[in-house]
Design an enzyme around this catalytic site. Structure first.
Site, mmCIF file in Angstrom:
data_model
loop_
_atom_site.group_PDB
_atom_site.id
_atom_site.type_symbol
_atom_site.label_atom_id
_atom_site.label_comp_id
_atom_site.label_asym_id
_atom_site.label_seq_id
_atom_site.Cartn_x
_atom_site.Cartn_y
_atom_site.Cartn_z
ATOM 1 N N HIS A 134 24.494 41.415 34.839
ATOM 2 C CA HIS A 134 23.072 41.699 34.604
ATOM 3 C C HIS A 134 22.835 43.126 34.113
ATOM 4 C CE1 HIS A 134 23.198 43.186 38.887
ATOM 5 N NE2 HIS A 134 22.392 44.095 38.381
ATOM 6 N N ASP A 164 28.321 36.995 38.290
ATOM 7 C CA ASP A 164 27.611 38.202 37.872
ATOM 8 C C ASP A 164 28.593 39.343 37.585
ATOM 9 O OD1 ASP A 164 25.409 39.715 37.143
ATOM 10 O OD2 ASP A 164 25.070 40.464 39.170
ATOM 11 N N SER A 236 24.521 48.919 40.646
ATOM 12 C CA SER A 236 25.144 47.657 40.232
ATOM 13 C C SER A 236 26.393 47.915 39.411
ATOM 14 C CB SER A 236 24.154 46.832 39.406
ATOM 15 O OG SER A 236 23.131 46.317 40.211
#
Length: 393
Positions: A134, A164, A236
């Site tokens: 993402h 992911d 992230s």
């Protein structure tokens, strides 16, 4: 007077002789003193208190600077630029035309930048970087800021939406590769989250492993590490490392205060990340096996005399035309073994079927209304399944 002096000399000679004998006995028979005291009921001598240990100045609970120094050079900042198209209404400059025709629908584009983190990993001696999908999804341009201040342009090798994870490749020399942990994590282990939160550049936060094997999507084969180490927007794709500075996970998401949560973050285990990395480098994508069924925990009555964590998985749904349906598996069947492996729970079954190659045939054993059965199932490739909308990290 002479008699008293003679008596004292006699006593002194015996005292000296006794000490000499005690020395010889102690030399050739260690511990004899304690033995004699115990035999005559005099008790053992009180043990001496151990010397106080001085705290070690550079490791353990005092400081994790060595772990950070080992891992930090391998963590990079990622800046992904994407072109975003939005709808708008263009108004006429002339008030009369505006009143007659109103606004005219139109579109416009603008550049949007996403902040994230990544980890330089070892793979065939190349400059590969692991990050979250993402972070770089739909990006037209990806820039990587290295720990030493160098900036490198990154190209996308491949991505896996379900886990992911994404793999980038950068052309740069002398890249510090992070060391991957070999020991399994346990709840309570100290972990450090390293990344680029809120664009502040590299930051370290500390916490513990709150839980392992967390399932955030009931249909996914992936599991997560839960930690209370602070993970914020921009973390992230960054590294979750142990107290030795070894990579144990890839930070991926958080549950924020908007959901009433405090200190709940998640990371992808390094074992999962390594499998995805190897497949993407080899083929550009990730292939998973699929039985074509959904599962739940086996229900156990509280007074049934069985442990609450019963072994196996309960089939809740069989997809028409899928491998399980073609093999004869039905809803409410209890699956106990897949191949030669026992099934611990639904998450364990999902991981095991995903690890099998599509086209391979495996024997599934279980119970149907209490009667054992054995069925051969030929797996197919798992269809694309979105990981779903998750809070960003």
């Amino acid at each position: 007077m002479k008699h008293a002096a003679g008596t004292l000399l006699f006593i002194a000679r015996f005292a000296i002789l006794g000490l000499a004998m005690a020395f010889v006995v102690g030399l050739f028979w260690p511990g004899s003193g304690e033995h004699l005291r115990e035999r005559f009921g005099l008790g053992a001598a009180a043990p001496t208190a151990p010397a106080a240990r001085s705290p070690h100045p550079g490791s353990g609970p005092v400081s994790y600077a060595d772990a950070v120094a080992a891992a930090a050079p391998s963590v990079v900042n990622i800046y992904a630029n994407r072109i975003v198209t939005e709808q708008a209404v263009r108004m006429y400059d002339n008030p009369v035309l505006q009143q007659l025709f109103g606004g005219q629908p139109t579109t416009f584009q603008h550049r949007e930048q996403t902040l994230g983190s990544g980890v330089i990993v070892s793979a065939q001696g190349q400059g590969y970087v692991l990050t979250n999908n993402h972070v770089i999804a739909h990006a037209a341009d990806i820039q990587v800021l290295l720990y030493d201040g160098r900036i490198a342009k990154a190209s996308l090798v491949g991505a896996d939406e379900e886990s992911d994870l994404a793999v980038l490749k950068i052309d740069a020399s002398n890249l510090p590769v992070i060391h991957i942990a070999e020991q399994p994590l346990r709840p309570g282990d100290v972990v450090l989250a390293i990344g680029n939160p809120l664009g502040l550049n590299q930051t370290v936060t500390m916490g513990i492993v709150s839980a392992i094997g967390r399932q955030l999507n009931s249909s996914s084969a992936e599991d997560f590490i839960q930690t209370d180490a602070a993970i914020n927007l921009g973390n992230s794709g960054g590294a979750l490392v142990n107290a030795e500075g070894e990579l144990v996970g890839i930070n991926t998401l958080l549950i924020g205060k908007a959901a009433g949560a405090e200190g709940i973050g998640f990371a992808i285990p390094v074992t999962t990340a390594k499998k995805v990395l190897d497949q993407i480098i080899a083929t550009g994508h990730v292939v998973r096996g699929w039985l074509g069924a959904d599962y739940a925990f086996v229900p156990v009555a509280a007074n049934g005399g069985l442990p609450g964590a019963a072994r196996g998985a309960l089939v809740t749904m069989v997809y028409p035309g899928g491998p399980a349906a073609l093999a004869g598996i039905r809803p409410r069947d209890i699956l106990l073994r897949i191949g030669a492996d026992d099934i611990l729970d639904p998450a364990d079954l999902r991981r095991r079927e995903a690890a099998l190659k599509p086209g391979s045939t495996v024997t599934v054993s279980g119970l149907r209304n209490g009667t054992p059965f054995h069925l051969d199932v030929t797996l197919v490739q798992r269809p694309a399944m979105s990981a779903g909308s998750m809070p960003d990290g």
